[in-house]
Design an enzyme around this catalytic site. Structure first.
Site, short mmCIF file in Angstrom:
data_model
loop_
_atom_site.label_atom_id
_atom_site.label_comp_id
_atom_site.label_asym_id
_atom_site.label_seq_id
_atom_site.Cartn_x
_atom_site.Cartn_y
_atom_site.Cartn_z
CG HIS A 1 9.41 53.69 15.19
ND1 HIS A 1 10.16 54.23 16.51
CD2 HIS A 1 10.88 53.02 14.34
CE1 HIS A 1 11.04 53.19 16.21
NE2 HIS A 1 11.40 52.77 15.46
CG ASP B 1 9.49 55.54 18.87
OD1 ASP B 1 8.31 55.25 18.48
OD2 ASP B 1 10.77 55.64 19.07
CB SER C 1 12.76 49.96 15.97
OG SER C 1 13.63 50.70 15.51
#
Length: 499
Positions: free
Chosen positions: A242, A275, A355
Site C-alpha cells: 500500500h 501487502d 508502514s
C-alpha cells in the site's frame, strides 16, 4: 557563768557586730589591760581619738600577732579578773581555723582564712552597685548580625548569577598578593556513554543505516510516504504494497537514506494478498539487515520499531510483542484488494509513515514488517495515530514473498477454491465452490460451515482466510465442518493463486 564553764561562741558572719575593744599601738612593756572607753583613763592606755566601726584604724593597727588557732581568747573579755562569754547557740568552733575580726562595719566574711592580716582593708568602690548590675546583664545576641550577613551574601550571589557573571574566588596573603586560583572541576568533559549490547540504542545504531524513507507519487497526482529496509547487497528494499501502490501504473518512487542521500527506485514486484512489495535502487551503499525467525517470537519479548512516521525519518520506538497470530485485514479503499495477515501485535508506537519499516528483536534481527494500526471506532482517516495496537507481517512469510517477487516479479498464495460468506458469524460458511478446485474434490458444498482447520477453531470467514495463508501452496490441511447438524472432517491439498 565562769569562763571555765563557758563554751566559746563563733560569731555569725551575717549578724555579728564588731568587737568594741580594738588594739591600739600597744601598751608600754606589753602590760596593762585595755578597756572599752575614751583614750587614757589612768590605767596606762595610750592617748588618741576613739576608734569606732566607722573610723578606719590608725597606722599599725591590727598588726598584733595572731593568736594560737583554737584559742578562745578572741571571745573572752577581761573584767575584774573574771571572764564571761556570749550565749552559745550550739555551733561548735571550727577546728584548726583562725577566727575573723572585721576591721570596719560591713566588711565581708572571708571564704578562706588569710595567712596574714592586712593593716588596712579599703571600703568597696562608690560604683559598686553599677558594677554588680553590669555583671548580671546578658550579653547581646549575635544571631541577627549573622542572619543579616548571610542575607547580604545570598543577595550578592543571586544578582551575579542572574546577570550571568562568572566570579573567581582567590585568597590573599599577608601582603595582599593574590594566591594562584585553584583548578576547577571539568564541566561537560565526562566519559562518552557506552552503548550496551542488547539495548534499544544498540539496536538503533545497527539498524538505522539500513532503514530508508520512501516518497511515492502516482500519475493521478496521488502520493504516499512510508518506510522500507535493505534486504540484500544489490539494493533490494522490502516495503508494504500500500506504500508503492500509487506508482504501480506509472509514477516515481524516491528513496532517502539515513545519511540523507536521495535516489530513484524502480518497482520490482508487489503482492496485494500479503501487502508486500520490493523496490530496487542501483548503487545503494546502505547495509542489509539480518532476518530473524518470527515463529520463535514469544509474547512479552522486547522489540523495536524503526521508520518514518508522519515523514519523520529515522524514528525509533520500542515496546513488546503483545500477541501472535492476530487475524488482520488491511486495504486502503474498496478498489484495492484486501490483505489478510496473521500478524504480530505490538505496543511499540506505529503511526502513518511507519508502514514498511522493520520490527526487530533486541539482537537487531528483523522479525516483522510494520503494516497496520488499529484505530478508535469513529475516527476519521488520516486523523488517528498510535493507540498501542500495531501489527506487523511475520518475517517468515515476508521472506518467502520477497524471494518470489525478486525472482518472478509476482508472488503466489494458497487457496482452497471456495468462497465464504464474510457476514456470517460462528464459523466460515461456504458460499461458492470453484469447479475442479481442492474444495470441490474434497466434497465441500455451498452451505457447509467450516469450524476448524488443523484443529484450530474458526469462528469467522477472516479467520479461515488468514489461517490458510499461513501455509504454502501444495501443503495438506484438515478441515472440520458441519452439514445438516452433523460434523464431518476432510483433508485437502492447497492450490495456489497469483497475487
Amino acid at each position: 557563768m565562769t569562763s571555765d564553764d563557758a563554751e566559746p561562741t563563733v560569731p555569725n558572719p551575717a549578724t555579728a557586730e564588731p568587737t568594741a575593744v580594738l588594739p591600739t599601738a600597744g601598751a608600754p612593756n606589753g602590760s596593762g589591760p585595755l578597756v572599752n572607753g575614751p583614750a587614757g583613763n589612768g590605767n596606762g592606755s595610750a592617748a588618741g581619738p576613739p576608734l569606732t566601726g566607722l573610723t578606719p584604724p590608725g597606722p599599725g593597727a591590727g598588726a598584733m600577732p595572731l593568736r594560737t588557732p583554737g584559742s578562745d581568747a578572741a571571745y573572752r573579755q577581761t573584767n575584774g579578773g573574771r571572764s564571761t562569754s556570749q550565749r552559745s547557740f550550739g555551733r561548735p568552733e571550727p577546728q584548726e581555723q583562725q577566727t575573723f575580726r572585721p576591721v570596719y562595719q560591713g566588711q565581708a566574711w572571708p571564704t578562706e582564712q588569710p595567712q596574714y592580716r592586712p593593716a588596712y582593708v579599703p571600703p568597696p568602690p562608690a560604683d559598686w552597685h553599677q558594677q554588680q548590675a553590669r555583671s548580671y546583664a546578658s550579653e547581646p545576641q549575635k544571631l541577627n548580625r549573622v542572619v543579616t550577613i548571610a542575607a547580604l551574601v545570598a543577595l550578592v550571589i543571586g544578582v551575579l548569577a542572574g546577570a550571568g557573571a562568572a566570579t573567581a574566588v582567590v585568597a590573599l596573603s599577608g601582603n595582599n598578593t593574590p594566591i594562584a586560583q585553584q583548578p576547577e572541576p571539568p564541566v561537560g568533559t565526562g566519559a562518552d556513554p557506552k552503548i550496551r549490547t542488547g539495548s534499544v540504542s544498540a539496536v538503533a545504531a545497527t539498524l538505522l543505516p539500513s532503514v530508508v524513507q520512501l516518497k511515492v507519487e502516482g500519475q493521478d497526482n496521488s502520493d504516499a510516504t512510508g518506510s522500507g529496509f535493505v534486504i540484500d547487497n544489490v539494493g533490494h528494499i522490502l516495503t508494504n504494497n500500500h506504500v508503492v501502490a500509487a506508482a504501480a501504473k506509472g509514477g516515481s518512487i524516491q528513496v532517502v537514506t539515513n545519511d540523507n542521500k536521495t535516489a530513484t527506485a524502480r518497482l520490482v514486484g508487489r503482492s496485494p494478498a500479503y501487502d508486500l512489495a520490493v523496490v530496487q535502487v542501483s548503487g545503494l551503499t546502505a547495509p542489509s539487515v539480518q532476518f530473524g525467525r518470527s515463529e520463535q517470537a514469544v509474547v512479552g519479548q522486547d522489540v523495536v520499531a524503526i521508520g518514518s512516521p508522519l515523514g519523520l525519518a529515522g524514528t525509533v520506538t520500542s515496546g513488546i510483542i503483545s500477541a501472535k497470530n492476530r487475524p488482520v485485514t488491511t486495504g486502503d479503499d474498496t478498489g484495492q484488494a484486501s490483505s489478510y495477515i496473521s500478524a504480530l501485535q505490538t505496543d511499540a508506537a506505529i503511526n502513518p509513515g511507519n508502514s514498511g519499516g522493520p520490527l526487530v528483536d533486541m539482537n537487531a534481527r528483523v522479525i516483522g514488517v510494520n503494516s497496520a494500526i488499529a484505530t478508535v471506532r469513529g475516527s476519521e482517516e488520516g486523523q488517528s495515530g498510535s493507540i498501542g495496537l500495531g501489527f506487523a507481517i511475520p518475517i517468515d512469510q515476508a521472506r518467502r514473498t520477497a524471494q518470489q517477487l525478486i525472482a518472478n516479479g509476482v508472488a503466489s498464495y494458497p487457496v482452497i477454491g471456495a468462497s465464504v460468506d464474510m457476514m456470517f458469524e460462528g464459523g466460515a460458511r461456504v458460499s461458492a465452490v470453484s469447479p475442479r478446485s481442492p474444495a470441490a474434490q474434497a466434497g465441500l458444498r455451498v452451505g457447509d460451515v467450516i469450524t476448524s482447520i488443523n484443529s484450530d477453531p474458526v469462528d469467522s470467514a477472516e479467520v479461515l482466510i488468514v489461517a490458510i495463508r499461513t501455509h504454502q501452496p501444495g501443503e495438506a490441511v484438515r478441515l472440520a465442518y458441519e452439514r445438516g447438524g452433523r460434523s464431518r472432517t476432510v483433508t485437502l491439498t492447497l492450490a495456489q493463486q497469483i497475487g
